[in-house]
Design a protein around this motif. Sequence first.
Motif, mmCIF file in Angstrom:
data_model
loop_
_atom_site.group_PDB
_atom_site.id
_atom_site.type_symbol
_atom_site.label_atom_id
_atom_site.label_comp_id
_atom_site.label_asym_id
_atom_site.label_seq_id
_atom_site.Cartn_x
_atom_site.Cartn_y
_atom_site.Cartn_z
ATOM 1 N N VAL A 108 80.164 44.584 69.217
ATOM 2 C CA VAL A 108 80.427 43.484 68.283
ATOM 3 C C VAL A 108 81.167 42.358 68.998
ATOM 4 N N ALA A 109 82.155 42.715 69.817
ATOM 5 C CA ALA A 109 82.895 41.702 70.571
ATOM 6 C C ALA A 109 81.968 40.929 71.502
ATOM 7 N N ASN A 110 81.013 41.615 72.123
ATOM 8 C CA ASN A 110 80.069 40.939 73.008
ATOM 9 C C ASN A 110 79.166 39.978 72.238
ATOM 10 N N VAL A 111 78.763 40.369 71.026
ATOM 11 C CA VAL A 111 77.942 39.478 70.198
ATOM 12 C C VAL A 111 78.732 38.221 69.862
ATOM 13 N N TRP A 112 79.956 38.392 69.387
ATOM 14 C CA TRP A 112 80.788 37.233 69.037
ATOM 15 C C TRP A 112 81.046 36.353 70.256
#
Length: 67
Positions: free
Chosen positions: A42-46
């Motif tokens: 999720v952090a990589n997507v954001w």
Amino acid sequence: MYGGIADIFAKVDKYEPQVLIVDSAYLFTDSTDDSKQGWEKVANVWRGLKQYGAMKGIPVIATTQSN
């Protein structure tokens, strides 16, 4: 299977919007190693959305859910 952020970037390149609005960003995937934990993905997507918006000079509005 849900799309990845690369799919979003391809659409932005094609349609050249003035604003990018992403709904349910938690459903998207990134292109990182599958062994990473959910929060890392999720952090990589954001992070990818933020960097891409800055690179293209367009604001990014994204919604998500978490628990």
